[in-house]
Motif scaffolding. Structure first.
Motif, PDB file in Angstrom:
ATOM      1  N   GLN A 194       8.720  -4.761 -12.241  1.00  0.00           N
ATOM      2  CA  GLN A 194      10.029  -4.972 -11.629  1.00  0.00           C
ATOM      3  C   GLN A 194      11.118  -4.151 -12.307  1.00  0.00           C
ATOM      4  N   GLU A 195      10.887  -3.774 -13.558  1.00  0.00           N
ATOM      5  CA  GLU A 195      11.928  -3.107 -14.336  1.00  0.00           C
ATOM      6  C   GLU A 195      11.916  -1.592 -14.137  1.00  0.00           C
ATOM      7  N   GLY A 196      11.973  -1.184 -12.894  1.00  0.00           N
ATOM      8  CA  GLY A 196      12.241   0.208 -12.583  1.00  0.00           C
ATOM      9  C   GLY A 196      11.081   1.174 -12.636  1.00  0.00           C
ATOM     10  N   ARG A 197       9.855   0.697 -12.667  1.00  0.00           N
ATOM     11  CA  ARG A 197       8.725   1.627 -12.661  1.00  0.00           C
ATOM     12  C   ARG A 197       8.619   2.320 -11.303  1.00  0.00           C
ATOM     13  N   LYS A 198       8.597   3.636 -11.315  1.00  0.00           N
ATOM     14  CA  LYS A 198       8.471   4.363 -10.051  1.00  0.00           C
ATOM     15  C   LYS A 198       7.101   4.136  -9.422  1.00  0.00           C
ATOM     16  N   GLU A 199       6.109   3.789 -10.271  1.00  0.00           N
ATOM     17  CA  GLU A 199       4.771   3.545  -9.741  1.00  0.00           C
ATOM     18  C   GLU A 199       4.717   2.313  -8.844  1.00  0.00           C
ATOM     19  N   ALA A 200       5.712   1.436  -8.965  1.00  0.00           N
ATOM     20  CA  ALA A 200       5.708   0.206  -8.173  1.00  0.00           C
ATOM     21  C   ALA A 200       5.693   0.502  -6.680  1.00  0.00           C
ATOM     22  N   LEU A 201       6.361   1.570  -6.262  1.00  0.00           N
ATOM     23  CA  LEU A 201       6.370   1.933  -4.845  1.00  0.00           C
ATOM     24  C   LEU A 201       4.983   2.375  -4.384  1.00  0.00           C
ATOM     25  N   VAL A 202       4.285   3.097  -5.258  1.00  0.00           N
ATOM     26  CA  VAL A 202       2.917   3.506  -4.934  1.00  0.00           C
ATOM     27  C   VAL A 202       2.014   2.280  -4.851  1.00  0.00           C
ATOM     28  N   SER A 213      -3.171  -0.518 -10.471  1.00  0.00           N
ATOM     29  CA  SER A 213      -2.298  -0.210 -11.608  1.00  0.00           C
ATOM     30  C   SER A 213      -3.003   0.687 -12.612  1.00  0.00           C
ATOM     31  N   GLU A 214      -4.235   0.329 -12.954  1.00  0.00           N
ATOM     32  CA  GLU A 214      -5.010   1.157 -13.885  1.00  0.00           C
ATOM     33  C   GLU A 214      -5.212   2.559 -13.311  1.00  0.00           C
ATOM     34  N   ALA A 215      -5.430   2.634 -12.010  1.00  0.00           N
ATOM     35  CA  ALA A 215      -5.700   3.926 -11.378  1.00  0.00           C
ATOM     36  C   ALA A 215      -4.489   4.853 -11.411  1.00  0.00           C
ATOM     37  N   VAL A 216      -3.277   4.283 -11.399  1.00  0.00           N
ATOM     38  CA  VAL A 216      -2.072   5.125 -11.435  1.00  0.00           C
ATOM     39  C   VAL A 216      -1.508   5.253 -12.844  1.00  0.00           C
TER      40      VAL A 216
END
Length: 202
Positions: A164-172, A137-140
Motif C-alpha cells: 500500500q505504501e507506494g510500490r509501483k509493482e502493486a499495479l502490476v 509478488s515473488e515473480a515481480v
C-alpha cells in the motif's frame, strides 16, 4: 514453479483449482461430510473479481481477511492452506496435506468453512487468493517473508501495508490478480456441479 509460470494467471489458477480439489477429496469429502460441498468457495470466487476492480488490491484482500476472523484458529488453517497451494513440488504438497490432516483445529476450520451458507467459503478462497498474491509478488521481485507461525494474519497485514505504501509493482500485481481471479471464477464454476456437487450459480 518457474518465474514464467508464477507470472501466468491462467497457469496458477489451474494449479490451484487442482490442488484445492485434491485437498477437498482428501480431508473433507468423506461420508460424514456428505452434506458439505465447496459452494461457498464458488460464491467467493464469483464475488472477488468485481470487488478487486471496484476497491483495489489491498482493500479487496483485507475484506476477505476480515471474514475469517471468527473461524477457529484461522491463523493456522490459513497458513497451512497457503503453504499447501504454494508448495513447489508434489511431495511437499502431500507433506503439508498430511500435516493438515493431523492438525485438528486447522482441519476443523477447513471442514466448517466448506459449505453453502453465506458465511462459508472465505477461508478456502482467501488461501487461494494469498497464494496467488505471494507467487506474483515473488515473480515481480517483491520478497515475501512470512515466518511467524503464531501470527500469520498479522504478517499478511504487514506485507499488505508494504504494498500500500507506494510500490509501483502493486499495479502490476492488481492486474495479475484480476486475471487470476477471473480464471479461477470460471474454473470454480466448472468444478462446482461436475465435481463438488455445488451450484455454479446463486
Amino acid at each position: 514453479m518457474s518465474r514464467a509460470e508464477r507470472l501466468s494467471p491462467v497457469h496458477l489458477a489451474l494449479d490451484h483449482i487442482i490442488k484445492i480439489n485434491e485437498l477437498w477429496r482428501a480431508i473433507v469429502a468423506s461420508e460424514e461430510m456428505k452434506e458439505k460441498n465447496l459452494e461457498g468457495f464458488v460464491r467467493r470466487a464469483r464475488q472477488y473479481p468485481s470487488l478487486l476492480a471496484a476497491s483495489g488490491l489491498v482493500p479487496s484482500v483485507t475484506f476477505f481477511l476480515s471474514k475469517i476472523i471468527d473461524k477457529d484458529n484461522p491463523d493456522e488453517a490459513l497458513r497451512l492452506l497457503v503453504e499447501y497451494l504454494t508448495a513447489e513440488d508434489e511431495d511437499k504438497a502431500k507433506e503439508i496435506m498430511n500435516k493438515m490432516r493431523s492438525e485438528a483445529e486447522a482441519l476443523n476450520a477447513l471442514k466448517e468453512d466448506a459449505g453453502k451458507k453465506e458465511s462459508e467459503g472465505y477461508l478456502w478462497f482467501t488461501g487461494a487468493l494469498l497464494a496467488a498474491l505471494f507467487a506474483f509478488s515473488e515473480a515481480v521481485g517483491i520478497k515475501v517473508q512470512l515466518s511467524d507461525e503464531e501470527r500469520f494474519v498479522h504478517e499478511v497485514a504487514t506485507f499488505l501495508r508494504g504494498l500500500q505504501e507506494g510500490r509501483k509493482e502493486a499495479l502490476v500485481l492488481e492486474r495479475l490478480l484480476l486475471e487470476y481471479s477471473s480464471e479461477l471464477k470460471n474454473l470454480a464454476a466448472a468444478y462446482a456441479g461436475a465435481v463438488w456437487g455445488a451450484k455454479g450459480e446463486g
